[in-house]
Design a protein around this motif. Structure first.
Motif, PDB file in Angstrom:
ATOM      1  N   GLY A   1       0.802  -1.213   0.000  1.00  0.00           N
ATOM      2  CA  GLY A   1       0.000   0.000   0.000  1.00  0.00           C
ATOM      3  C   GLY A   1       0.833   1.259   0.000  1.00  0.00           C
ATOM      4  N   THR A   2       0.184   2.356   0.369  1.00  0.00           N
ATOM      5  CA  THR A   2       0.826   3.669   0.334  1.00  0.00           C
ATOM      6  C   THR A   2       1.837   3.803   1.468  1.00  0.00           C
ATOM      7  N   ASP A   3       3.009   4.286   1.110  1.00  0.00           N
ATOM      8  CA  ASP A   3       4.067   4.506   2.100  1.00  0.00           C
ATOM      9  C   ASP A   3       4.445   5.973   2.059  1.00  0.00           C
ATOM     10  N   ILE A   4       4.162   6.685   3.143  1.00  0.00           N
ATOM     11  CA  ILE A   4       4.394   8.134   3.139  1.00  0.00           C
ATOM     12  C   ILE A   4       5.855   8.489   3.323  1.00  0.00           C
ATOM     13  N   ASN A   5       6.694   7.502   3.641  1.00  0.00           N
ATOM     14  CA  ASN A   5       8.096   7.803   3.932  1.00  0.00           C
ATOM     15  C   ASN A   5       9.043   7.249   2.874  1.00  0.00           C
ATOM     16  N   ASN A   6       8.930   5.974   2.553  1.00  0.00           N
ATOM     17  CA  ASN A   6       9.977   5.317   1.769  1.00  0.00           C
ATOM     18  C   ASN A   6       9.920   5.644   0.281  1.00  0.00           C
ATOM     19  N   TYR A   7       8.718   5.819  -0.268  1.00  0.00           N
ATOM     20  CA  TYR A   7       8.589   5.987  -1.708  1.00  0.00           C
ATOM     21  C   TYR A   7       8.156   7.404  -2.044  1.00  0.00           C
ATOM     22  N   VAL A   8       9.026   8.324  -1.741  1.00  0.00           N
ATOM     23  CA  VAL A   8       8.867   9.725  -2.095  1.00  0.00           C
ATOM     24  C   VAL A   8      10.116  10.143  -2.860  1.00  0.00           C
ATOM     25  N   PRO A   9      10.066  11.225  -3.627  1.00  0.00           N
ATOM     26  CA  PRO A   9      11.258  11.652  -4.371  1.00  0.00           C
ATOM     27  C   PRO A   9      12.437  11.910  -3.427  1.00  0.00           C
ATOM     28  N   SER A  10      13.486  11.145  -3.586  1.00  0.00           N
ATOM     29  CA  SER A  10      14.665  11.311  -2.741  1.00  0.00           C
ATOM     30  C   SER A  10      15.892  10.844  -3.498  1.00  0.00           C
ATOM     31  N   SER A  11      17.042  11.166  -2.956  1.00  0.00           N
ATOM     32  CA  SER A  11      18.304  10.775  -3.594  1.00  0.00           C
ATOM     33  C   SER A  11      18.473   9.263  -3.645  1.00  0.00           C
ATOM     34  N   LEU A  12      17.659   8.520  -2.858  1.00  0.00           N
ATOM     35  CA  LEU A  12      17.734   7.061  -2.889  1.00  0.00           C
ATOM     36  C   LEU A  12      17.355   6.519  -4.258  1.00  0.00           C
ATOM     37  N   PHE A  13      16.524   7.237  -4.992  1.00  0.00           N
ATOM     38  CA  PHE A  13      16.044   6.768  -6.286  1.00  0.00           C
ATOM     39  C   PHE A  13      16.631   7.568  -7.448  1.00  0.00           C
ATOM     40  N   VAL A  14      17.663   8.331  -7.190  1.00  0.00           N
ATOM     41  CA  VAL A  14      18.401   9.003  -8.257  1.00  0.00           C
ATOM     42  C   VAL A  14      19.487   8.061  -8.758  1.00  0.00           C
TER      43      VAL A  14
END
Length: 959
Positions: free
Chosen positions: A875-888
């Motif tokens: 489901g929705t994760d308000i912390n882990n799957y937001v725009p961040s350098s982890l996914f750059v």
């Protein structure tokens, strides 16, 4: 109106066929004595075909509305001989540009036939395409959404459906001076394509080329098997505070495949897609030069298949299928010693098929459907399977939703007449040009739906429940896009030498009228001019400018003046330099000017009103209609503008065997359209676009190479490197709470988000978190940039690479006797991408989404030291799957873009058969890629139709 447009297109195409056949019958084939050429001419053509001696700018180079001698050139240009494009086995000409021209950045993000055109960027902007002096308007990138809906957004006439065999040269016009005569269409630079005009000498020839090969997808993501997916799903469910969903017995069933109906393990890529697809092209061209005429004729056929599987029991095709027929006829005639005329005709017919839901929907379903979602078929009756959660069956979408057929018919006719006025003033001439380009695209919708059943519903295995319902097949035809352009040009020029001094001047009036679909006409019109003076073959000065406008701006804001100037110094012609024999050429140059970009919108200065809901009075049915105000207008909207500075030098050495060109550019843009940053929702209306933005693009470009021979071995090595830096100068943003939040001063389109700082661990769950979020081991920890103990918008900043984008190409060409070899590498550095959405985050769509092999790199107690992704949850994760350098990701890459190996036969036996040359070749495109980004292809990373690796072979016969 549409029927008339179609008849016009057909008439022009018929005229092309008639003129082509007439010339071939009366001139080309009837002139047997002109077929014989010397061996030197053959060698020269082989040199050009392999790229030997193609690195230097030629003595006469095409520029806007004319040609310029290289020694007098002041403008900043990049040149590419059209012969170097023929080695690329691509369907669209633009796909052969990557790595070939300094300053031009090409990114291909779609591999679908017809829609695989790359985004072209010149010094940070999308250039205008000009073909044989006529501006075109259809470099808009295609998107998956408008492809699915049938809207191609191509302005109906794909100008880059030109075949490489038709192209004489491609020239990038990069600075203000080179494009100044286009005025408010000049800000983004120009990609100038010149088509062929016959042969350079009094001769004729016919060439037939046939090539066929296979396309193989590259960079496709690897979905998890049913067992791995279910195992990871259990882990996500437990991490989300629930219980495991799949029992050990169910996991064993997925792993062992004991009951594929109840426990499916479907690799949807393998189920729906073929390993490769065919592609073939055939081209017949003829050219010749006679006493008073030059002609070039070309007929080309392309057939490009898609990757989707088909049901052999279906009476019609459902795969992606693209067929294109292109016919060109260029004729130049000297009517007398003063008067000449040119007739350029182009016919373009395209047929395009795809599944009834659109190919993009099929690939989206493949991307989003897990391996254990549903089998392809139910065990009873062979009907399609589905579930309540997954009613969409990707295989059924591909083969049982009918089809869509698009038919495009387009044509272009250019007629020009030039009168030399030497009998009045020596060097004076007048010229008129008329161009008409209509196009028309119709879609036949034969789509339908299919039955899908969920099995079993109960313990009774004969029970099914329908989760998708079949529908009747549509039979609807509609015109989805229509476009026409009428372009008129009147000019007067002067070109004359006074001893060692030369003067050229050009004054022009232009009227460019375009109209598409049901919109009112858009008109560009105005005057422009250019003056070039060369003093003693040493100093060159040039000035150019335009006063033109666009009818869709408000009266009083339609017109603007756009001047540019430049100068160059041929140092190699100075007396003090002539003793330096090593240098063949040394020129320094500088240009500066103002250019514009007309982006008026659709009469946005006129306030619109629309009908709204009815208002009722009292308790009865009496009502009154209402009107409401549309978006706010901006009556002061004007063209965007840029002041461009370009400094460069051109160097040739060792008798022109080596060359080096360098440019530094600094483009300051202003009056850019944007919504005011200080807007407020209290107004209750959308703010209009205003001319308030300021940006800057700057960088440098290098083009260099060496061409020589060792005995019978001819070789050439060439390379180019370009950089693009950008900066937002002003965007009217409100005052930010912290400097790192400001966009002003940062790169344009910079990637922004949170700065990831590892993961929370079981022994350390303290630190700043998002409001209302309680971290667990494996959740992403973010840097608290403002130190307030809370992670929110005040902790977002630039997280992507802010270094200059660097792109480059390196080519090698060899020729020994009849054997030739060509290799082209293309690369990009300092390129970051942000990954997000269904192709990156596992178990999206409320826990029903897909997961891929790289999602196994998630955090667990056992992988805490090596994990690159957070723990998995549903489901929705308000912390882990937001725009961040982890996914750059660093998406820099080097690609073996193009490879060609050929052998040419040219002997007495062929000469006896009246054959000048036979050439066999093998070609490849997108053969190898080196990149740190491994999840998919670094260019096409969105998960839709993949880029293709093409390997083909062919035969070329010249008569």
């Amino acid at each position: 109106m549409n029927r008339n447009l179609l008849h016009r297109s057909k008439n022009i195409i018929c005229l092309c066929l008639f003129s082509s056949g007439l010339l071939l019958a009366q001139q080309g084939l009837a002139q047997g004595k002109l077929r014989d050429t010397t061996q030197k001419a053959t060698d020269d053509s082989i040199k050009r075909a392999t790229g030997i001696a193609a690195g230097l700018i030629p003595q006469n180079i095409p520029i806007l509305f004319g040609q310029q001698d290289r020694s007098r050139l002041v403008q900043s240009v990049s040149y590419l001989n059209g012969k170097r494009l023929e080695s690329a086995p691509v369907s669209l000409l633009s796909n052969s540009f990557g790595g070939q021209l300094a300053g031009l950045y090409a990114q291909q993000s779609n591999g679908a036939p017809r829609f695989d055109n790359p985004t072209l960027s010149l010094r940070g902007r999308n250039p205008l395409v000009v073909i044989d002096g006529v501006p075109m308007y259809n470099l808009v990138s295609l998107t998956a959404s408008n492809v699915t809906s049938g809207i191609t957004n191509q302005s109906l006439f794909d100008v880059l459906s030109i075949n490489p065999e038709q192209v004489e040269s491609v020239v990038l016009l990069k600075d203000a001076l080179s494009t100044a005569m286009l005025g408010n269409q000049a800000m983004d630079g120009v990609l100038l394509i010149t088509t062929r005009k016959g042969l350079p000498e009094k001769t004729s020839g016919v060439t037939f080329t046939a090539q066929a090969g296979v396309q193989t997808p590259i960079g496709m993501r690897k979905p998890l098997s049913a067992f791995d997916y279910a195992s990871l799903y259990n882990e996500a469910a437990i991490n989300s505070g629930g219980a495991a969903v799949f029992s050990p017995a169910q996991l064993d069933a997925y792993r062992n495949g004991t009951d594929p109906n109840l426990y499916p393990n479907v690799n949807w890529q393998d189920a729906v897609l073929k390993k490769n697809a065919p592609m073939q092209r055939y081209n017949l061209s003829a050219g010749g030069t006679f006493t008073n005429m030059k002609y070039f004729l070309s007929l080309d056929y392309l057939a490009q298949g898609g990757l989707l599987k088909e049901d052999p029991n279906t009476a019609y095709g459902t795969n992606v299928d693209y067929k294109r027929y292109v016919l060109r006829s260029n004729i130049d005639i000297n009517l007398d010693k003063h008067l000449s005329a040119s007739f350029n005709l182009l016919g373009n017919i395209q047929d395009y098929y795809q599944p009834g839901v659109g190919y993009a929907s099929v690939f989206s379903s493949i991307l989003n459907t897990p391996a254990n979602a549903t089998p392809i078929y139910t065990p009873v009756g062979g009907t399609y399977a589905g579930t309540r959660q997954y009613p969409t069956n990707p295989y059924a979408q591909a083969v049982s939703t009918g089809y869509l057929k698009n038919n495009l018919q387009a044509a272009s006719a250019n007629i020009s007449i030039k009168r030399m006025m030497d009998d009045v003033v020596k060097g004076l001439y007048v010229k008129a040009l008329l161009s008409y380009t209509p196009s028309y695209e119709q879609q036949i919708d034969r789509s339908k739906n299919y039955n899908a059943y969920y099995y079993p519903v109960t313990a009774d295995t004969t029970q099914h429940i329908k989760v998708n319902t079949i529908s009747d097949q549509s039979n609807v035809a509609s015109v989805i896009e229509r476009f026409q352009q009428t372009y008129t040009e009147l000019s007067m020029g002067y070109d004359h030498a006074f001893g060692n001094d030369k003067l050229s001047a050009l004054l022009m009036g232009r009227y460019d009228n375009t109209q598409g679909d049901n919109t009112l006409n858009q008109v560009y019109k105005g005057f422009s001019g250019r003056v070039n003076y060369s003093f003693n073959n040493r100093f060159n000065v040039e000035a150019a400018g335009a006063y033109n406008g666009n009818n869709r701006f408000a009266p009083g804001n339609q017109y603007g003046f756009y001047p540019s100037v430049g100068a160059s110094w041929n140092i190699h012609n100075e007396d003090f330099f002539k003793s330096i024999n090593f240098l063949s050429e040394l020129k320094v140059r500088a240009t500066y000017g103002k250019v514009g970009n007309a982006n008026p919108g659709y009469y946005t200065y006129l306030q619109a009103y629309s009908g709204g809901s009815a208002y009722f009075f009292g308790t009865g049915a009496t009502s009154s209609s209402s009107f409401f105000q549309g978006d706010l207008v901006n009556p002061n909207r004007v063209a965007e503008k840029a002041n461009k500075l370009d400094l460069g030098f051109d160097l040739a050495y060792s008798q022109n065997r080596g060359w080096l060109n360098f440019d530094y550019y600094n483009n300051k843009q202003y009056d850019l359209l944007q919504i005011r940053g200080g807007n407020t929702a209290v107004l209750g209306q959308v703010y209009p676009l205003e001319n308030i933005g300021k940006n800057k693009y700057y960088g440098f470009e290098i083009n260099t190479g060496w061409s020589d021979k060792i005995g019978k071995l001819l070789y050439s090595v060439s390379g180019n490197l370009s950089t693009v830096s950008s900066k937002i100068i002003y965007n009217d943003e409100p005052a930010q709470a912290y400097p790192y939040m400001a966009k002003t001063g940062t790169p344009i389109n910079a990637i922004r988000g949170y700065v990831a700082d590892g993961f929370f661990t079981a022994g350390n769950l303290t630190g700043a978190t998002m409001s209302g979020f309680t971290p667990s081991a494996g959740d992403v920890r973010y840097k608290d940039l403002n130190g307030d103990g809370i992670i929110n918008q005040y902790d977002q900043t630039v997280i992507g690479n802010n270094k200059p984008l660097v792109f480059y190409g390196l080519g090698l060409n060899l020729q020994y006797n009849g054997l030739d070899l060509g290799i082209l590498f293309q690369g990009v550095a300092n390129r970051d991408i942000m990954l997000s959405g269904n192709y990156e985050y596992p178990f999206t769509n409320n826990g029903l989404g897909q997961a891929f092999d790289y999602n196994l790199n998630r955090y667990t107690p056992a992988t805490a030291a090596t994990a690159t992704l957070p723990r998995v949850t549903l489901g929705t994760d308000i912390n882990n799957y937001v725009p961040s350098s982890l996914f750059v990701r660093n998406a820099s890459y080097v690609r073996l873009k193009n490879f060609e190996l050929g052998f040419s036969f040219s002997n007495r036996l062929l000469s006896a058969a009246k054959i000048k040359r036979v050439r066999l070749f093998v070609r490849g495109e997108n053969l190898l890629t080196w990149s740190k980004y491994k999840e998919s292809d670094p260019e096409d990373y969105t998960g839709l139709y993949p880029i293709q690796r093409v390997i083909n072979g062919g035969l070329s016969v010249k008569l």
